[in-house]
Design a protein around this motif. Structure first.
Motif, PDB file in Angstrom:
ATOM      1  N   LEU A 327     -31.250  43.224  60.606  1.00 15.40           N
ATOM      2  CA  LEU A 327     -30.340  42.557  59.798  1.00 15.40           C
ATOM      3  C   LEU A 327     -30.398  41.086  60.061  1.00 15.40           C
ATOM      4  CD1 LEU A 327     -27.324  44.853  60.082  1.00 15.40           C
ATOM      5  CD2 LEU A 327     -28.860  44.605  58.195  1.00 15.40           C
ATOM      6  N   ARG A 328     -30.461  40.502  61.283  1.00 19.89           N
ATOM      7  CA  ARG A 328     -30.695  38.955  61.693  1.00 19.89           C
ATOM      8  C   ARG A 328     -32.133  38.726  61.085  1.00 19.89           C
ATOM      9  NH1 ARG A 328     -27.662  40.178  66.655  1.00 19.89           N
ATOM     10  NH2 ARG A 328     -25.523  39.250  66.340  1.00 19.89           N
ATOM     11  N   GLU A 329     -33.131  39.261  61.345  1.00 18.20           N
ATOM     12  CA  GLU A 329     -34.436  38.895  60.944  1.00 18.20           C
ATOM     13  C   GLU A 329     -34.429  38.721  59.223  1.00 18.20           C
ATOM     14  OE1 GLU A 329     -37.129  42.001  62.055  1.00 18.20           O
ATOM     15  OE2 GLU A 329     -37.036  41.406  64.120  1.00 18.20           O
ATOM     16  N   GLN A 330     -33.587  39.324  58.459  1.00 17.01           N
ATOM     17  CA  GLN A 330     -33.203  39.234  57.159  1.00 17.01           C
ATOM     18  C   GLN A 330     -32.608  37.792  56.593  1.00 17.01           C
ATOM     19  OE1 GLN A 330     -35.312  41.578  55.636  1.00 17.01           O
ATOM     20  NE2 GLN A 330     -35.338  42.083  57.782  1.00 17.01           N
ATOM     21  N   GLY A 331     -32.330  37.134  57.618  1.00 15.74           N
ATOM     22  CA  GLY A 331     -31.595  35.734  57.495  1.00 15.74           C
ATOM     23  C   GLY A 331     -30.266  35.829  57.227  1.00 15.74           C
ATOM     24  N   LEU A 332     -29.557  36.926  57.646  1.00 14.32           N
ATOM     25  CA  LEU A 332     -28.393  37.267  57.380  1.00 14.32           C
ATOM     26  C   LEU A 332     -27.433  36.752  58.526  1.00 14.32           C
ATOM     27  CD1 LEU A 332     -28.546  40.797  56.030  1.00 14.32           C
ATOM     28  CD2 LEU A 332     -28.243  38.823  54.868  1.00 14.32           C
ATOM     29  N   GLN A 333     -26.200  36.419  58.471  1.00 15.35           N
ATOM     30  CA  GLN A 333     -25.272  36.001  59.382  1.00 15.35           C
ATOM     31  C   GLN A 333     -24.605  37.205  59.736  1.00 15.35           C
ATOM     32  OE1 GLN A 333     -24.618  33.136  60.860  1.00 15.35           O
ATOM     33  NE2 GLN A 333     -23.508  34.528  62.447  1.00 15.35           N
ATOM     34  N   ILE A 334     -24.805  37.598  61.137  1.00 16.80           N
ATOM     35  CA  ILE A 334     -24.223  39.033  61.696  1.00 16.80           C
ATOM     36  C   ILE A 334     -23.020  38.698  62.538  1.00 16.80           C
ATOM     37  CG2 ILE A 334     -24.685  41.156  62.909  1.00 16.80           C
ATOM     38  CD1 ILE A 334     -26.068  40.622  59.874  1.00 16.80           C
ATOM     39  N   GLU A 335     -22.100  39.507  62.623  1.00 18.52           N
ATOM     40  CA  GLU A 335     -21.000  39.382  63.486  1.00 18.52           C
ATOM     41  C   GLU A 335     -20.741  40.834  63.907  1.00 18.52           C
ATOM     42  OE1 GLU A 335     -16.340  37.737  64.518  1.00 18.52           O
ATOM     43  OE2 GLU A 335     -17.413  37.395  62.322  1.00 18.52           O
ATOM     44  N   VAL A 336     -20.637  41.060  65.204  1.00 25.01           N
ATOM     45  CA  VAL A 336     -20.505  42.557  65.883  1.00 25.01           C
ATOM     46  C   VAL A 336     -18.929  42.432  66.088  1.00 25.01           C
ATOM     47  CG1 VAL A 336     -20.875  44.222  67.367  1.00 25.01           C
ATOM     48  CG2 VAL A 336     -22.755  42.889  66.523  1.00 25.01           C
ATOM     49  N   LEU A 337     -18.163  43.481  65.548  1.00 26.56           N
ATOM     50  CA  LEU A 337     -16.668  43.527  65.845  1.00 26.56           C
ATOM     51  C   LEU A 337     -16.351  44.363  66.935  1.00 26.56           C
ATOM     52  CD1 LEU A 337     -15.407  43.823  62.131  1.00 26.56           C
ATOM     53  CD2 LEU A 337     -15.850  41.932  63.339  1.00 26.56           C
ATOM     54  N   PRO A 338     -15.317  43.815  67.786  1.00 29.80           N
ATOM     55  CA  PRO A 338     -14.921  44.821  69.055  1.00 29.80           C
ATOM     56  C   PRO A 338     -14.590  46.231  68.677  1.00 29.80           C
ATOM     57  CG  PRO A 338     -13.344  42.969  68.661  1.00 29.80           C
ATOM     58  CD  PRO A 338     -14.508  42.831  67.649  1.00 29.80           C
ATOM     59  N   ALA A 339     -14.845  47.123  69.207  1.00 26.44           N
ATOM     60  CA  ALA A 339     -14.543  48.424  68.917  1.00 26.44           C
ATOM     61  C   ALA A 339     -13.134  48.648  69.418  1.00 26.44           C
ATOM     62  CB  ALA A 339     -15.113  49.430  69.800  1.00 26.44           C
ATOM     63  N   THR A 340     -12.293  49.504  68.729  1.00 30.44           N
ATOM     64  CA  THR A 340     -10.970  49.843  69.080  1.00 30.44           C
ATOM     65  C   THR A 340     -11.103  51.179  69.657  1.00 30.44           C
ATOM     66  OG1 THR A 340     -10.598  51.008  66.912  1.00 30.44           O
ATOM     67  CG2 THR A 340      -9.990  48.721  66.992  1.00 30.44           C
ATOM     68  N   GLU A 341      -9.977  51.124  70.829  1.00 26.27           N
ATOM     69  CA  GLU A 341      -9.797  52.578  71.359  1.00 26.27           C
ATOM     70  C   GLU A 341      -9.269  53.520  70.576  1.00 26.27           C
ATOM     71  OE1 GLU A 341     -11.031  53.031  74.352  1.00 26.27           O
ATOM     72  OE2 GLU A 341     -11.941  51.063  74.419  1.00 26.27           O
ATOM     73  N   PRO A 342      -9.351  54.747  70.635  1.00 30.63           N
ATOM     74  CA  PRO A 342      -8.782  55.708  69.969  1.00 30.63           C
ATOM     75  C   PRO A 342      -7.591  56.140  70.461  1.00 30.63           C
ATOM     76  CG  PRO A 342     -10.296  56.727  71.661  1.00 30.63           C
ATOM     77  CD  PRO A 342     -10.461  55.353  71.607  1.00 30.63           C
ATOM     78  N   ALA A 343      -6.430  56.222  69.354  1.00 35.16           N
ATOM     79  CA  ALA A 343      -5.050  56.280  69.434  1.00 35.16           C
ATOM     80  C   ALA A 343      -4.876  57.871  70.183  1.00 35.16           C
ATOM     81  CB  ALA A 343      -4.267  56.098  68.196  1.00 35.16           C
ATOM     82  N   ALA A 344      -3.724  57.778  70.961  1.00 37.49           N
ATOM     83  CA  ALA A 344      -3.410  59.264  71.449  1.00 37.49           C
ATOM     84  C   ALA A 344      -3.132  60.275  70.301  1.00 37.49           C
ATOM     85  CB  ALA A 344      -2.363  59.086  72.647  1.00 37.49           C
ATOM     86  N   ALA A 345      -3.554  61.400  70.456  1.00 38.72           N
ATOM     87  CA  ALA A 345      -3.286  62.233  69.723  1.00 38.72           C
ATOM     88  C   ALA A 345      -1.952  62.565  69.462  1.00 38.72           C
ATOM     89  CB  ALA A 345      -4.187  63.655  69.733  1.00 38.72           C
ATOM     90  N   PRO A 346      -1.242  62.553  68.161  1.00 41.31           N
ATOM     91  CA  PRO A 346       0.251  63.045  68.214  1.00 41.31           C
ATOM     92  C   PRO A 346       0.464  64.507  68.723  1.00 41.31           C
ATOM     93  CG  PRO A 346      -0.450  62.856  66.173  1.00 41.31           C
ATOM     94  CD  PRO A 346      -1.641  62.288  66.943  1.00 41.31           C
ATOM     95  N   ALA A 347       1.890  64.674  69.273  1.00 40.96           N
ATOM     96  CA  ALA A 347       2.185  65.979  69.766  1.00 40.96           C
ATOM     97  C   ALA A 347       2.485  66.745  68.402  1.00 40.96           C
ATOM     98  CB  ALA A 347       3.191  66.171  70.486  1.00 40.96           C
ATOM     99  N   VAL A 348       2.138  67.960  68.339  1.00 42.66           N
ATOM    100  CA  VAL A 348       2.380  68.809  67.160  1.00 42.66           C
ATOM    101  C   VAL A 348       3.744  69.796  67.371  1.00 42.66           C
ATOM    102  CG1 VAL A 348       1.589  70.787  65.492  1.00 42.66           C
ATOM    103  CG2 VAL A 348      -0.056  68.985  66.440  1.00 42.66           C
ATOM    104  N   SER A 349       4.660  69.609  66.782  1.00 43.80           N
ATOM    105  CA  SER A 349       5.815  70.449  66.713  1.00 43.80           C
ATOM    106  C   SER A 349       5.771  71.592  66.373  1.00 43.80           C
ATOM    107  CB  SER A 349       6.851  69.910  65.695  1.00 43.80           C
ATOM    108  OG  SER A 349       8.208  70.630  65.659  1.00 43.80           O
ATOM    109  N   ALA A 350       6.273  72.715  67.190  1.00 45.33           N
ATOM    110  CA  ALA A 350       6.096  73.986  67.072  1.00 45.33           C
ATOM    111  C   ALA A 350       6.987  74.486  65.628  1.00 45.33           C
ATOM    112  CB  ALA A 350       6.765  74.859  68.271  1.00 45.33           C
ATOM    113  N   ALA A 351       7.730  73.862  65.370  1.00 42.62           N
ATOM    114  CA  ALA A 351       8.386  73.971  64.081  1.00 42.62           C
ATOM    115  C   ALA A 351       7.914  73.697  63.094  1.00 42.62           C
ATOM    116  CB  ALA A 351       9.756  73.548  64.186  1.00 42.62           C
TER     117      ALA A 351
END
Length: 372
Positions: A327-351
């Motif tokens: 992509l950079r070789e094509q003359g484009l401005q590139i910015e790599v964004l920081p990855a986000t950590e996956p959120a903890a899975a929410p508990a599933v109510s038995a009800a």
């Protein structure tokens, strides 16, 4: 044409001091359309009023067209401004100003309002009339010369204000939120007029605004102000080519939530001819990648077509070094964004067990993918 150096303005009250400008350094080149943008309270209006010394800076200097205006100002006790010196009045004659509120005299006709500064300059009645009609023709209001302001639309009133600001044949035009009280279509027409005047008269224009579209439409350069300071500045192409530029993000906002550590999100900026190239499709085919497009924006800035796109590649950054290099070789401005950590899975109510139903209204859908 306009330079401020370590410019500060402190308003002193009984209870406390309020710092409106805190060491502002700004340079506007001759013939440039320069936009200063920021939220209310950022110091924009204090800056523009210090440029023509309607407000006397607490410290620092202002130079316009090679003359240091702060050196021409006369100070009273505690730095309070006194009456302008003859030298300062002469220097101010090369600076015109357009205000947010039109400040037209209701008792005068359109021509009479434009003639007002010409009266102060000492022109004869015939000279004033001739000059006023020329200026009204320049802003497209020659047919309204005998009309009173009450019969004009908001856009027409602002055009009268611009004609009046040009009466002294200034080299610099200051615009303090001149379009903020206008509807979008009228705003576009007034901005086109300012751009035309900038080019026809080689006029240097300093615009104060809180609207990104104003900067995008007509400005060659821009500065972002916050808490009395300039936090970012440069030409619009430079800003768009600067990784992490806050102004670039605001000019061309991109949606799309960045994925977790097993995905690589990349912001791409397209300029000129590259804006029309199918770069992402070529990337997908060349490296056999499923490329997700998270968001995209295309518009014109500083008279040139500019586009931004946020894409997501499968795998970590280390797995995508070669495609990103392509992509950079094509003359484009590139910015790599920081990855986000996956959120903890929410508990599933038995009800209320998981049902596998479709997402509720307003829930996000998976990002589209470019076919391999």
């Amino acid at each position: 044409m306009i330079t401020t150096t370590d410019l500060s303005k402190v308003y002193r009250t009984k209870d406390r001091d309020i710092t409106a400008l805190d060491g502002v350094n700004l340079h506007v080149a001759q013939g440039e359309m320069y936009g200063v943008i920021g939220q209310s309270g950022a110091g924009k209006s204090s800056l523009i009023r210090c440029v023509n010394l309607l407000e006397t800076p607490t410290s620092g200097s202002v130079t316009v067209d090679g003359r240091e205006l702060t050196a021409l100002a006369r100070r009273g006790s505690r730095g309070r401004p006194k009456r302008p010196t003859p030298q300062l009045r002469a220097a101010r004659s090369s600076i015109g100003m357009v205000f947010q509120h039109f400040n037209l005299l209701s008792s005068r006709t359109v021509r009479g309002n434009v003639e007002l500064p010409l009266e102060i300059l000492g022109l004869t009645r015939r000279e004033r009339s001739r000059k006023a009609l020329e200026l009204l023709d320049l802003v497209g209001l020659a047919d309204k010369a005998g009309v009173h302001p009450a019969r004009l639309s908001g856009g027409q009133k602002q055009r009268v204000g611009i004609a009046r600001a040009l009466a002294g044949e200034p080299k610099v035009l200051l615009s303090d939120e001149a379009t903020s009280a206008l509807d979008p279509e009228t705003t576009r027409s007034v901005l086109r007029l300012l751009r035309d005047l900038n080019q026809q008269l080689d006029l240097t224009v300093l615009l104060i605004t809180h609207e990104m579209d104003v900067v995008k439409s007509v400005c060659d350069s821009a500065a972002l102000m916050r808490d009395g300071r300039v936090v970012e500045s440069g030409t619009v192409p430079e800003l768009l080519a600067t990784p992490g530029s806050e102004l670039a993000r605001e000019l061309f906002p991109l949606g799309g939530e960045v994925g977790g550590p097993e995905r690589t999100a990349v912001d791409i900026t397209f300029h000129g001819d590259t804006a029309a190239e199918p770069v992402v499709s070529r990337l997908s085919r060349a490296y056999d990648l499923d490329v997700s497009i998270l968001g995209a924006a295309m518009d014109t800035a500083a008279g040139k077509q500019v586009g931004r796109m946020r894409i997501e590649l499968p795998g970590r950054y280390e797995d995508n070094v070669v495609p990103i290099g392509y992509l950079r070789e094509q003359g484009l401005q590139i910015e790599v964004l920081p990855a986000t950590e996956p959120a903890a899975a929410p508990a599933v109510s038995a009800a209320a067990p998981a049902t596998g139903l479709a997402p509720a209204a307003g829930a996000s859908e998976p990002a589209p993918e470019v076919a391999k």
